[in-house]
Each structure stands twice: as C-alpha cells, then as structure tokens.
Design an enzyme around this catalytic site. Structure first.
Site, PDB file in Angstrom:
ATOM      1  N   VAL A  44      39.370  43.953  45.744  1.00 56.06           N
ATOM      2  CA  VAL A  44      38.787  44.986  44.879  1.00 56.06           C
ATOM      3  C   VAL A  44      37.263  44.862  44.847  1.00 56.06           C
ATOM      4  O   VAL A  44      36.545  45.854  45.007  1.00 56.06           O
ATOM      5  CB  VAL A  44      39.340  44.905  43.438  1.00 56.06           C
ATOM      6  CG1 VAL A  44      38.736  45.995  42.576  1.00 56.06           C
ATOM      7  CG2 VAL A  44      40.860  45.022  43.433  1.00 56.06           C
TER       8      VAL A  44
ATOM      9  N   LYS B 281      55.025  41.307  35.224  1.00 54.82           N
ATOM     10  CA  LYS B 281      54.116  40.634  36.156  1.00 54.82           C
ATOM     11  C   LYS B 281      54.767  39.316  36.552  1.00 54.82           C
ATOM     12  O   LYS B 281      55.549  38.748  35.791  1.00 54.82           O
ATOM     13  CB  LYS B 281      52.779  40.367  35.455  1.00 54.82           C
ATOM     14  CG  LYS B 281      51.627  40.123  36.367  1.00 54.82           C
ATOM     15  CD  LYS B 281      50.854  41.376  36.693  1.00 54.82           C
ATOM     16  CE  LYS B 281      49.692  41.066  37.614  1.00 54.82           C
ATOM     17  NZ  LYS B 281      48.927  42.245  38.007  1.00 54.82           N
TER      18      LYS B 281
HETATM   19  P1  NAD Z   1      41.495  38.770  45.462  1.00 49.52           P
HETATM   20  O1  NAD Z   1      42.280  37.529  45.453  1.00 49.52           O
HETATM   21  O2  NAD Z   1      41.467  39.596  46.695  1.00 49.52           O
HETATM   22  O3  NAD Z   1      39.982  38.452  45.069  1.00 49.52           O
HETATM   23  C1  NAD Z   1      39.592  37.566  44.069  1.00 49.52           C
HETATM   24  C2  NAD Z   1      38.240  37.026  44.526  1.00 49.52           C
HETATM   25  O4  NAD Z   1      37.668  36.305  43.449  1.00 49.52           O
HETATM   26  C3  NAD Z   1      38.348  36.071  45.710  1.00 49.52           C
HETATM   27  O5  NAD Z   1      37.409  36.431  46.710  1.00 49.52           O
HETATM   28  C4  NAD Z   1      38.036  34.709  45.097  1.00 49.52           C
HETATM   29  O6  NAD Z   1      37.432  33.811  46.011  1.00 49.52           O
HETATM   30  C5  NAD Z   1      37.091  35.097  43.982  1.00 49.52           C
HETATM   31  N1  NAD Z   1      36.967  34.133  42.893  1.00 49.52           N
HETATM   32  C6  NAD Z   1      37.940  33.355  42.318  1.00 49.52           C
HETATM   33  N2  NAD Z   1      37.405  32.604  41.339  1.00 49.52           N
HETATM   34  C7  NAD Z   1      36.084  32.924  41.280  1.00 49.52           C
HETATM   35  C8  NAD Z   1      35.012  32.503  40.465  1.00 49.52           C
HETATM   36  N3  NAD Z   1      35.153  31.581  39.503  1.00 49.52           N
HETATM   37  N4  NAD Z   1      33.783  33.047  40.669  1.00 49.52           N
HETATM   38  C9  NAD Z   1      33.594  33.978  41.630  1.00 49.52           C
HETATM   39  N5  NAD Z   1      34.579  34.398  42.450  1.00 49.52           N
HETATM   40  C10 NAD Z   1      35.803  33.898  42.267  1.00 49.52           C
HETATM   41  O7  NAD Z   1      41.998  39.639  44.205  1.00 49.52           O
HETATM   42  P2  NAD Z   1      41.804  41.199  43.954  1.00 49.52           P
HETATM   43  O8  NAD Z   1      43.042  41.888  44.382  1.00 49.52           O
HETATM   44  O9  NAD Z   1      40.476  41.626  44.471  1.00 49.52           O
HETATM   45  O10 NAD Z   1      41.809  41.251  42.358  1.00 49.52           O
HETATM   46  C11 NAD Z   1      40.668  40.866  41.612  1.00 49.52           C
HETATM   47  C12 NAD Z   1      40.947  41.014  40.123  1.00 49.52           C
HETATM   48  O11 NAD Z   1      41.295  42.362  39.824  1.00 49.52           O
HETATM   49  C13 NAD Z   1      42.144  40.173  39.610  1.00 49.52           C
HETATM   50  O12 NAD Z   1      41.910  39.782  38.288  1.00 49.52           O
HETATM   51  C14 NAD Z   1      43.301  41.147  39.643  1.00 49.52           C
HETATM   52  O13 NAD Z   1      44.318  40.796  38.739  1.00 49.52           O
HETATM   53  C15 NAD Z   1      42.597  42.416  39.224  1.00 49.52           C
HETATM   54  N6  NAD Z   1      43.279  43.629  39.654  1.00 49.52           N
HETATM   55  C16 NAD Z   1      43.507  43.850  40.974  1.00 49.52           C
HETATM   56  C17 NAD Z   1      44.151  45.022  41.367  1.00 49.52           C
HETATM   57  C18 NAD Z   1      44.384  45.320  42.817  1.00 49.52           C
HETATM   58  O14 NAD Z   1      44.692  46.474  43.141  1.00 49.52           O
HETATM   59  N7  NAD Z   1      44.255  44.358  43.716  1.00 49.52           N
HETATM   60  C19 NAD Z   1      44.563  45.945  40.406  1.00 49.52           C
HETATM   61  C20 NAD Z   1      44.280  45.690  39.063  1.00 49.52           C
HETATM   62  C21 NAD Z   1      43.635  44.524  38.696  1.00 49.52           C
END
Ligand code: NAD
Length: 371
Positions: free
Chosen positions: A207, A105
C-alpha cells in the site's frame, strides 16, 4: 499462563490430518481487545509449523471478510489480541463502507520470510475450510498474492486472488487513502492541491509504495521510512523521496503523516511529539487505544479514522463475492465515496466537538443496528 492453558488443550483432532482446530472464544474473552466476538478459532499443526488464529467479530451484516496477517508476534497472547482488534476493525470498516459483510481477521504466528512454507499454507488452507460458511480471507501484512492464490487452489473462501478474483487489493486501498489524504487537506486547509505538500509515509510495502506513486505524481514531496532500507533507496530513486529513520518518521515536520506499516503507532508516547497537522494512512488500528484520538484532537491534529480511509481494498475484494460478479467500474465508484464519507465525519466531529473516530464508530454501529 493463558497461552499455555489454551495450547495444551486438544479437543478436536481430525483422524487423517496433523491439524488441530479448536474454539478458544471463552478463554480469549479474557484478553484486551475482546469485544463480544462471536467466535475465535485456534488452528495448530506442529508437524507443518502452523499456529493460526481466526477471529470472527460480528456477522450481523454478512459473512466475515478480512485478511490474514503473517507475523512473528512476540508471544501467543499478542497474536490473539492482534486478531481480536483487527477483526473488530473489519466489522466497522464493512459497515461504514455500506458492504453486506461482517468483520473477521486471521493471524498466523510465523516469520513471513523464513517460516512460510507450502506445508504451513496447506495446513492453513485446511483450517480455512473449517470456517468457510463464516469467514473469507484475503491478503494482509506478510501474505502475498501468490500465497492467496495458493490457498484459493485448496479452499474456496479466499478473495483477492488471481484465480477468478481481482488480484491484490493493495492498489485499491492506496487509491482510497490517496483520495482520503486530499479530503483531509481540503477540510483542514481549504485546498486539496498536493503540489509541494510534504507527506511522510511510514512503511513502503504494497500500500505504502502505491500511495507514494500516486502522491508523487500529484506533486507531493515525500519523506519515507521502512525497516527494509532497500525499499527506501528505491523510493529515493523513483520519487526523489527524503529518507529518514524508522525512529523519526512519525515526528518529521510534514503536512500529512501516512502510517502504512503496523498498528499502534498513535499513542500517549508518540502523539505529544507529532509534527503533522493531519494523520491519514492505511495501517489498521493506528490508535493504540480508542481514547488516544482525543489527544490528537486536543493537539489540533486531524485524524482520518483508519477503517474509513483504508476501506478501498475491502471494497474491491467484497466485489468478488457479489452475486453479479466482479465489476471494476463499480469498485472505483465506491472508492470515490471514501472522501465524501470522510468529509462528513470531519464536519460532524467539528460540529459535535468530538474526536473523528467517535463519529465514525457511531456511524458504523448505527448501520449494524439497522441490520
Ligand atoms: P506490507 O507488508 O506490504 O507492507 C508493510 C511495510 O511496512 C513493509 O515494507 C515493512 O517492511 C514496513 N514496516 C514494518 N514495520 C515498520 C516500521 N516500524 N517502520 C517502518 N516500516 C515498517 O503491508 P501492506 O499490505 O502494505 O499493508 C500496510 C498496512 O495497511 C497494514 O497495517 C495493513 O493492515 C493495512 N491495510 C492494508 C490493506 C491492503 O490492501 N493491503 C488494506 C487495508 C489496510
């Protein structure tokens, strides 16, 4: 002190580039989160504004695959620690998903809104090229599909792109989480019917939003929070979601809590006040410490281990590097196995009277040992 010592060193400088790349494995081994990682690389380019860490945890099963997070961590140590913890999770995620991949990562320490310039991404692409035999990247928090495409034009070791790839993996991740929520409900209540179930989603990003669409379509009632208030208003309009503050989302009265923002949300500080019977979401490293799962168990809260339930996106990007090429039908079939894997973890945890994450970890380690 650690950060200053590391950042002051400049052992490798390419003559025609402002990028400095160095191996910081030894010094990073002092940090919380280090777990026999194979290699930690620091890339710095002061001219182009890059400070990036690539953490390669374990490549027993194959090349390390894991996204790049762009986030302004409070300090350098917490950025490295994040990379260490996230890469370790990727090793177990790939292993338990039965993929021929290792865990890695990357973290770019920058504000994704204001610092993510083409120059910064150019420097990062150069850094990625240094490790292309070991590491493949993809999207994570702060890194968009457009960013992945930009990097892919400059270096081959980028997946989840539209250039010969399968695009943003987030909807595949959300599909796995959706099926995982149903599997958890089935285990806990005997029914996976989502009609009228109250589900809290923390974070409406790529997500979280896609998950909200699926849950709402299946009849669930949503409670949402995001630091981006506009996103919450959109969810209210699109799904009739109830908006709560980011301070209270974890503690709302719901059937399922789905953390879909950042990690570390399940800790000794939050677990005593959780009101959900199930925690099942996409965020990586939801537990602040591995031991925190025991506190969830003691409170009778069923926890779907993060790297099991959120593996759908990895399954999708992994398919891009398959020798036969990308096949969406195969990916969908693989994601459909997530609830089965979770079901056996839940069952085993009950039989052994162990937290679910202990069972998941043992399963992943057994797969790695088999090689
Ligand atoms: P993203 O950046 O698109 O979304 C994250 C969201 O969380 C944003 O809208 C942000 O404003 C919000 N956020 C941040 N801090 C916050 C808080 N304290 N309270 C409420 N909202 C808050 O990211 P994503 O791709 O949707 O990923 C979300 C999570 O899932 C991450 O932890 C990521 O590592 C994990 N993940 C994502 C994927 C993927 O395919 N994108 C795969 C596996 C795991």
């Amino acid at each position: 002190m650690y950060a200053e010592a590391v950042l002051a060193k400049r052992p490798f400088v390419s003559s025609d580039s402002s990028l400095v790349v160095e191996d910081i494995t030894k010094s990073a081994s002092q940090l919380r989160g280090f777990d026999d990682h194979e290699r930690i690389i620091l890339g710095r380019d002061d001219e182009r504004g890059l400070t990036a860490i690539i953490a390669i945890h374990n490549t027993t099963l194959g090349r390390a695959l894991g996204g790049t997070r762009i986030w302004m961590h409070d300090n350098f140590d917490s950025a490295v620690t994040d990379a260490l913890r996230l890469s370790r999770g990727m090793t177990f995620k790939a292993a338990i998903a039965g993929l021929p991949l290792g865990g890695g990562k990357a973290v770019i320490r920058a504000n994704p809104k204001s610092d993510k310039t083409p120059q910064l991404l150019d420097a990062y692409a150069e850094m990625l090229a240094h490790v292309q035999d070991t590491y493949i990247t993809a999207e994570d928090v702060g890194m968009t599909l457009a960013d992945a495409d930009y990097l892919r034009e400059r270096t081959a070791n980028v997946a989840g792109t539209t250039i010969g790839g399968s695009g943003n993996p987030s909807s595949f991740t959300a599909e796995g989480v959706f099926l995982g929520v149903k599997a958890a409900l089935k285990h806990k209540t005997g029914s996976d019917d989502l009609t009228g179930r109250r589900i809290a989603i923390q974070g409406l990003g790529s997500v979280g939003w896609s998950l909200a669409e699926k849950l709402s379509k299946a009849g669930a009632k949503l409670v949402v929070a995001d630091i981006n208030e506009a996103r919450c208003v959109e969810a209210k309009e699109a799904f009739g979601a109830e908006i709560v503050s980011t301070d209270t989302i974890l503690f709302t009265e719901v059937d399922v809590l789905a953390p879909c923002a950042l990690g570390g949300v399940l800790s000794h500080k939050t677990i005593p006040d959780l009101k959900a019977g199930i925690v099942a979401g996409s965020a990586n490293n939801q537990l602040l410490r591995h031991e925190d799962a025991a506190a969830l168990k003691e409170r009778g809260i069923l926890y779907a281990p993060d790297y099991v339930i959120n593996a759908g996106g990895l399954m999708n990007v992994a398919a891009e590097v398959e020798p036969d090429g990308y096949d969406k039908a195969k990916v969908i079939a693989k994601i459909a196995q997530i609830p089965t894997t979770l079901g056996s973890i839940f069952q085993q945890a009950e039989t052994d009277n162990q937290p679910t994450n202990e069972i998941a970890l043992a399963m992943a380690k057994a797969r790695i040992e088999k090689g």
